[in-house]
Design an enzyme around this catalytic site. Structure first.
Site: not given
Ligand code: NAD
Ligand code: DAU
Length: 377
Positions: A135, A183, A313
């Site tokens: 990330t 995280y 926040d």
């Molecule tokens: P997510 O939470 O939607 O999915 C995570 C998956 O991992 C789930 O299917 C869960 O069951 C599995 N998992 C969790 N713990 C586990 C364990 N101990 N063993 C096996 N499986 C396990 O996550 P996501 O948003 O799809 O993110 C996927 C990856 O991409 C993560 O590594 C995250 O850090 C990275 N990432 C996410 C974002 C984003 O915006 N969501 C951005 C950049 C990087």
């Molecule tokens: O930047 C990449 C990351 O983006 C990933 O690595 C993480 O797995 C993913 O969860 C995401 O993290 P954020 O914390 O940025 O995402 P989230 O959707 O939780 O929040 C986006 C922004 O919105 C953040 O500034 C917090 C704000 N927020 C979030 C929630 C859930 C709110 O204001 N209210 C809310 O209820």
């Protein structure tokens, strides 16, 4: 059937993982794709219903902390590529329960590296690759340094170049890690372990750091699906602080396409940043979501603005993320394909048309779905 390669994708039942699995299963019928996932609250096999019967797809329910199980899957299935997405991914959960994040993201990644090493080292790592998905949050937070009057959204390339010309900072691959949340600290640690396995044992690895993803199948604890669902049910929209924090949004299929490209064409031991040059203040995203959702639901556009509720926040809330993905564009020719306005319309539409998916996830019904098949959670 004899497969050309066997690729294990961890976390394939989650949000991004399900898009990566779908893409690989469909685009590479001569690869065997193993989706290894523990099925935590964030894992949902309903995300992969359309590919679960494909002959080149296999699901394995396992924890990435279970070294023996990983070893047997990698050895017995002759896995030669790993795309590692399994993780605890929600910042708010990490603030409440950092241990779970250290366990899965740090110890789980280390177990996977050790298991891969045990099988691949005797083979001289020939044709093997460990691709770690990380990330942008590992880089910490950026200031809002653009001059007054020039405000996000910066959703076009031209404006991002203009933005750079003003001396604004972006996350580049050579920046020092400065994680703030449990995280991002756990992801930073996992990135270091992956690179250490290259430097110490010669394991072929690649790391990518991506910005905020959005699109179908995202768990509705994250900003966009949570807020669309709340607007749908006319529930309050809890905006943290004043909604001034800036995130850089990328459509999830563009991320999956980047992963595919980098897996096949990326340089071993390199890091690539992935992002869309698409910065938005949270409050502007929220207003856009309200307008689009209202319109698609046949309500007067903007009539749900009064659902916006400013709340305390997030602790340690990073102010701004902004990825510079020019290395990836320059070296491998990747570019995001969707403009944000188009992507957000597509995404809101998907959630509204898939209300049943949202209802099953928010009610917890999905947790029972595969109970009998895989022995529960
Ligand atoms: P997510 O939470 O939607 O999915 C995570 C998956 O991992 C789930 O299917 C869960 O069951 C599995 N998992 C969790 N713990 C586990 C364990 N101990 N063993 C096996 N499986 C396990 O996550 P996501 O948003 O799809 O993110 C996927 C990856 O991409 C993560 O590594 C995250 O850090 C990275 N990432 C996410 C974002 C984003 O915006 N969501 C951005 C950049 C990087
Ligand atoms: O930047 C990449 C990351 O983006 C990933 O690595 C993480 O797995 C993913 O969860 C995401 O993290 P954020 O914390 O940025 O995402 P989230 O959707 O939780 O929040 C986006 C922004 O919105 C953040 O500034 C917090 C704000 N927020 C979030 C929630 C859930 C709110 O204001 N209210 C809310 O209820």
């Amino acid at each position: 059937m004899k497969f050309m390669r066997t690729i294990m994708i961890t976390g394939g039942a989650g949000f991004i993982g399900s898009h990566v699995v779908r893409r690989f299963v469909r685009n590479y019928p001569d690869y065997r794709i193993i989706n290894l996932d523990k099925l935590t609250y964030a894992g949902n096999l309903a995300n992969l219903k359309d590919v679960e019967d494909c002959p080149n797809y296999k699901f394995v329910k396992a924890d990435i902390c279970d070294f023996d199980k990983l070893l047997s899957v990698i050895r017995d299935e002759k896995v030669d590529g790993i795309i590692h997405l399994a993780a605890e991914s929600h910042v708010d959960r990490s603030i409440k329960d950092p241990f779970t994040f250290a366990r899965t993201n740090v110890m789980g990644t280390l177990s996977l590296l050790q298991a891969a090493k045990a099988v691949w080292e005797p083979l001289g790592y020939k044709n093997c690759l460990f691709y770690h998905i990380s990330t942008d949050e590992v880089y910490g937070a950026l200031e809002l340094t653009h001059p007054e009057g020039i405000e996000p959204p910066f959703s076009t390339k031209a404006s991002s170049e203009q933005h750079k010309a003003y001396g604004d900072k972006f996350f580049t691959e050579d920046l020092k890690y400065m994680p703030h949340s449990p995280y991002s600290a756990s992801k930073a640690s996992s990135d270091h372990f992956v690179r250490a396995f290259h430097d110490t044992y010669g394991m072929p690895v690649i790391v990518t750091n991506c910005s905020n993803n959005y699109g179908p199948y995202q768990f509705p604890e994250k900003l966009i699906p949570l807020f669309v669902n709340n607007i749908r049910h006319r529930k309050p929209l809890p905006v943290y602080g004043r909604g001034e924090n800036v995130r850089d949004w990328l459509y999830v299929e563009d991320h999956a396409r980047a992963i595919d490209l980098i897996f096949h064409k990326g340089e071993v031991a390199e890091t690539y940043n992935i992002g869309g040059f698409n910065e938005w203040k949270n409050i502007d995203i929220v207003k856009t979501l309200i307008r689009v959702t209202d319109r698609l639901l046949g309500r007067a556009e903007g009539e749900d603005m009064d659902l916006i509720t400013y709340v305390t926040d997030r602790a340690g809330h990073d102010l701004r993320y902004a990825i510079d993905s020019s290395k990836l564009q320059r070296e491998l020719g990747w570019e995001p394909s969707l403009q944000f306005e188009e992507g957000i319309e597509k995404t809101v539409k998907w959630y509204l048309e898939n209300g049943e998916w949202l209802d099953q996830v928010t009610s917890g019904e999905y947790l029972k779905y595969y109970e009998n098949m895989y022995g529960g959670r």
